[in-house]
Design a protein around this motif. Structure first.
Motif, mmCIF file in Angstrom:
data_model
loop_
_atom_site.group_PDB
_atom_site.id
_atom_site.type_symbol
_atom_site.label_atom_id
_atom_site.label_comp_id
_atom_site.label_asym_id
_atom_site.label_seq_id
_atom_site.Cartn_x
_atom_site.Cartn_y
_atom_site.Cartn_z
ATOM 1 N N GLU A 85 0.794 -1.226 0.000
ATOM 2 C CA GLU A 85 0.000 0.000 0.000
ATOM 3 C C GLU A 85 0.823 1.271 0.000
ATOM 4 O O GLU A 85 0.281 2.356 -0.226
ATOM 5 C CB GLU A 85 -0.958 -0.029 1.192
ATOM 6 N N GLN A 86 2.119 1.140 0.224
ATOM 7 C CA GLN A 86 2.976 2.319 0.171
ATOM 8 C C GLN A 86 4.109 2.151 -0.839
ATOM 9 O O GLN A 86 4.213 2.920 -1.798
ATOM 10 C CB GLN A 86 3.547 2.618 1.562
ATOM 11 N N TYR A 87 4.922 1.133 -0.620
ATOM 12 C CA TYR A 87 6.127 1.010 -1.448
ATOM 13 C C TYR A 87 5.825 0.712 -2.909
ATOM 14 O O TYR A 87 6.395 1.345 -3.807
ATOM 15 C CB TYR A 87 7.053 -0.066 -0.875
ATOM 16 N N MET A 88 4.959 -0.241 -3.176
ATOM 17 C CA MET A 88 4.675 -0.578 -4.575
ATOM 18 C C MET A 88 3.999 0.566 -5.327
ATOM 19 O O MET A 88 4.443 0.933 -6.424
ATOM 20 C CB MET A 88 3.846 -1.862 -4.653
ATOM 21 N N PRO A 89 2.928 1.173 -4.782
ATOM 22 C CA PRO A 89 2.313 2.301 -5.497
ATOM 23 C C PRO A 89 3.263 3.483 -5.670
ATOM 24 O O PRO A 89 3.287 4.111 -6.730
ATOM 25 C CB PRO A 89 1.118 2.668 -4.609
ATOM 26 N N ASP A 90 4.066 3.780 -4.635
ATOM 27 C CA ASP A 90 4.970 4.914 -4.737
ATOM 28 C C ASP A 90 6.121 4.639 -5.704
ATOM 29 O O ASP A 90 6.626 5.562 -6.351
ATOM 30 C CB ASP A 90 5.523 5.284 -3.349
ATOM 31 N N THR A 91 6.528 3.384 -5.800
ATOM 32 C CA THR A 91 7.552 3.025 -6.789
ATOM 33 C C THR A 91 6.997 3.227 -8.197
ATOM 34 O O THR A 91 7.669 3.806 -9.066
ATOM 35 C CB THR A 91 7.998 1.566 -6.603
ATOM 36 N N ALA A 92 5.767 2.767 -8.432
ATOM 37 C CA ALA A 92 5.138 2.956 -9.745
ATOM 38 C C ALA A 92 4.964 4.440 -10.044
ATOM 39 O O ALA A 92 5.195 4.899 -11.172
ATOM 40 C CB ALA A 92 3.785 2.244 -9.779
ATOM 41 N N ARG A 93 4.567 5.193 -9.031
ATOM 42 C CA ARG A 93 4.368 6.642 -9.210
ATOM 43 C C ARG A 93 5.688 7.330 -9.553
ATOM 44 O O ARG A 93 5.747 8.221 -10.407
ATOM 45 C CB ARG A 93 3.764 7.230 -7.933
ATOM 46 N N GLN A 94 6.775 6.903 -8.877
ATOM 47 C CA GLN A 94 8.079 7.495 -9.131
ATOM 48 C C GLN A 94 8.574 7.190 -10.544
ATOM 49 O O GLN A 94 9.142 8.045 -11.225
ATOM 50 C CB GLN A 94 9.099 6.982 -8.113
ATOM 51 N N LEU A 95 8.322 5.961 -10.991
ATOM 52 C CA LEU A 95 8.679 5.605 -12.366
ATOM 53 C C LEU A 95 7.947 6.508 -13.361
ATOM 54 O O LEU A 95 8.524 6.955 -14.358
ATOM 55 C CB LEU A 95 8.345 4.142 -12.634
ATOM 56 N N GLY A 96 6.672 6.780 -13.082
ATOM 57 C CA GLY A 96 5.913 7.681 -13.933
ATOM 58 C C GLY A 96 6.498 9.086 -13.951
ATOM 59 O O GLY A 96 6.547 9.743 -14.992
ATOM 60 N N GLU A 97 6.966 9.539 -12.791
ATOM 61 C CA GLU A 97 7.583 10.859 -12.712
ATOM 62 C C GLU A 97 8.867 10.913 -13.521
ATOM 63 O O GLU A 97 9.177 11.924 -14.158
ATOM 64 C CB GLU A 97 7.873 11.211 -11.242
#
Length: 270
Positions: A85-97
């Protein structure tokens, strides 16, 4: 290749990890991870961001490295809920950035997201094993990923959150208007969710109109989530204005609670 920019971003927060030919050794990745986890007692934003960047790096460079990193995080006591709920979504979000900032190509991001999806599937049983199947919320949800959306990881992750809370989500990816209308007419959904992760729906007014007609005819409440709705509302402001969602949220518990489909408090994800 745009990997040099990634190297600089990693070095900013975890130091020089010994890059060679745009690669870093897995042993040094593990060392960096140990250093970051050792500071877990006081998890500040810089330390957290360093882990996210390290996870992004591992997804781009090593086969199976990110899986090993998540395994090491679990062994060090980081909860599976925190990973999902934190690391996986934020990793995906960072890749998008990184893609938005022209640090990574669309192809590189797509490969990394695909690897992250595979890892999430492997760890799914561990994430879902603790939810109380005997106390379901009774909520049935239709979660729509619009046609031509390029990435579906966020929608898949929120579906897992709903399942963990005892709800029954149905994920509709790239379905036609007729298919969605058929689903709604044959199922007892309590609400409709719409995932906005890229700008395709925002660019095509006809798609927005189709979604609005489906929601209006169903007379079901609408919740909009996804990275665009959460972090880039200006990009999709016209879509949100036309759809008039009842709620904008990317949290499963918040969504169920808002619409009175309350999961048991003991099932709440912390």
């Amino acid at each position: 290749m745009r990997g040099e920019g990634m190297n600089e971003l990693i070095e900013e927060t975890v130091g020089n990890l010994g890059f060679k030919d745009d690669k870093i050794s897995l042993s040094l990745v593990n060392y960096a991870l140990e250093e970051l986890i050792a500071k877990n007692a006081v998890l500040n934003k810089k330390n957290y961001d360093a882990r996210i960047r390290l996870l992004c790096k591992s997804l781009l460079q090593f086969k199976g490295a990110c899986r090993k990193i998540f395994g090491a995080m679990l062994s060090k006591g980081i909860p599976i809920t925190e990973i999902f709920e934190q690391y996986m979504p934020d990793t995906a979000r960072q890749l998008g950035e990184y893609w938005v900032k022209n640090i990574l190509s669309f192809a590189e991001v797509t490969i990394a997201i695909s690897r992250l999806q595979n890892i999430a599937q492997e760890f799914e049983k561990l994430y879902l094993k603790d939810f109380n199947k005997k106390s379901p919320t009774g909520a049935e949800l239709l979660l729509i990923v619009p046609q031509r959306e390029s990435h579906t990881l966020g929608a898949q992750m929120i579906c897992r959150q709903f399942r963990r809370l005892g709800a029954e989500p149905y994920l509709a990816i790239n379905n036609s208007v007729n298919e969605l209308e058929y689903l709604i007419s044959t199922q007892n959904f309590n609400l409709i969710g719409l995932s906005l992760s890229d700008q395709n729906l925002c660019k095509t007014s006809s798609n927005t109109e189709d979604i609005k007609n489906i929601v209006d005819s169903s007379k079901l409440p609408l919740v909009v989530g996804g990275s665009l709705a959460s972090n880039n509302k200006d990009v999709c402001k016209d879509v949100l204005k036309e759809l008039k969602p009842d709620l904008i949220a990317s949290d499963a518990y918040q969504t169920l609670d808002y619409f009175g489909l309350n999961p048991a408090k003991k099932n709440k994800v912390h």
